[in-house]
Design an enzyme around this catalytic site. Sequence first.
Site, mmCIF file in Angstrom:
data_model
loop_
_atom_site.group_PDB
_atom_site.id
_atom_site.type_symbol
_atom_site.label_atom_id
_atom_site.label_comp_id
_atom_site.label_asym_id
_atom_site.label_seq_id
_atom_site.Cartn_x
_atom_site.Cartn_y
_atom_site.Cartn_z
ATOM 1 C CG HIS A 1 47.987 10.889 9.361
ATOM 2 N ND1 HIS A 1 49.096 10.605 10.118
ATOM 3 C CD2 HIS A 1 47.018 11.212 10.254
ATOM 4 C CE1 HIS A 1 48.800 10.761 11.411
ATOM 5 N NE2 HIS A 1 47.544 11.116 11.517
ATOM 6 C CG ASP B 1 48.069 9.643 15.425
ATOM 7 O OD1 ASP B 1 47.543 9.821 14.316
ATOM 8 O OD2 ASP B 1 48.499 10.573 16.137
ATOM 9 C CD GLU C 1 47.508 14.636 11.459
ATOM 10 O OE1 GLU C 1 46.672 15.283 12.119
ATOM 11 O OE2 GLU C 1 48.493 14.081 11.991
ATOM 12 C CD GLU C 2 51.199 12.637 13.838
ATOM 13 O OE1 GLU C 2 51.138 13.636 14.572
ATOM 14 O OE2 GLU C 2 50.538 11.612 14.034
ATOM 15 C CG ASP D 1 44.147 11.233 12.764
ATOM 16 O OD1 ASP D 1 44.712 10.284 13.355
ATOM 17 O OD2 ASP D 1 44.763 12.213 12.312
ATOM 18 C CG HIS E 1 51.210 12.046 19.479
ATOM 19 N ND1 HIS E 1 51.513 13.306 19.012
ATOM 20 C CD2 HIS E 1 50.468 11.470 18.512
ATOM 21 C CE1 HIS E 1 50.957 13.472 17.810
ATOM 22 N NE2 HIS E 1 50.302 12.369 17.494
HETATM 23 ZN ZN LIG Z 1 46.786 11.406 13.501
#
Ligand SMILES: [Zn+2]
Length: 347
Positions: free
Chosen positions: A71, A188, A222-223, A243, A323
């Site tokens: 993603h 990410d 995706e998130e 991922d 994150h």
């Molecule tokens: Zn991800």
Amino acid sequence: MTLPDIPMDEVIEFLVGLLNTPSPTGDTEQAMAYVEQAVHDLPLTISRTVKGGLVLTWPGDAKHPHALTAHTDTLGAMVRKIKSSGRLELTSVGGFDWHSVEGESCTVATTAGQHYRGSILPIMASVHIHGAEVRNLERKQENYEVRLDVLTDGQETTEALGINVGDFVYFDPRVEVTNGFIRSRHLDDKAGVACIYGALLALHRAGLAPRYRLDVLISNYEEVGHGGSVGIPADAQELVAVDMAAVGEGQNSDEFSVAICAKDSGGPYDLGLRRRLERLAADHFIPHKVDTYPNYGSDGEAALRAGADLKVGLIGPGVDASHAYVRTHRDSIVAVARLLAAYLLQE
Ligand SMILES: [Zn+2]
């Protein structure tokens, strides 16, 4: 079978460009166009899902079609409120804690296309003014604000600049490539997209092609949990989601291997596919770590929950401090790309 060389300098260049292209979930068009442009010379058919995902198809034997996904959408924020001070309160896009963006520079993108710079600060930022109180401030949305680098004395002045509730806010990625490490926000899953790019480019340069028809979904939601819910063709037999692997205390993954996920919050991944990926990694001497991830979901899970009937696996590069302000190493990216090449070429 020897694996084709992954052109890593080009992969890193692609990754840096993608990292520097803002794409919070819901505002990913620039990043999709960037990826589309980058794969232009590969033998792929390019299409889009209605909700904006990019589908790259490498035509081939449709007896056992394979799919990959990664993603481009990332964490970000949106303007929730223009405060009487003229500063902005934000609402988060994706799951991060406010500590991870404290002090970060950002860009507010308005409807009219203007970009305003600013920074995200706690509402009590100055030790001189607030003293010990700053230490006790809770890390919650209302306690953070954007200080815009514009002349504003209040809500109306800020609004007059064209800034509105609902405007996207991009966090600065702060990309740095140093000593083999890639440090940036948003690895990410832009690192995952780069791994797929590297594998496809390597195959093409070596005059090779995937053993079966391949569809790659570059997803854009995706998130928030539904990126992979559409875009995987109905006849696909297997899906490997690429991922980030969560690196840190209690984890088996690291920044130098490909992580093969056995289980995350959505439950176990397909055992047969996982064993095959482990075997391919071992056969080709690719450093790999099997791991389980807490507090984690993937677009593979999104596809399954949307009703897809296929075997799903999850692999990825190890990403430290996920994150937040993250880091990986090129060894991890090359390991993922090589495992993908091995997977695509297998009988
Ligand atoms: Zn991800």
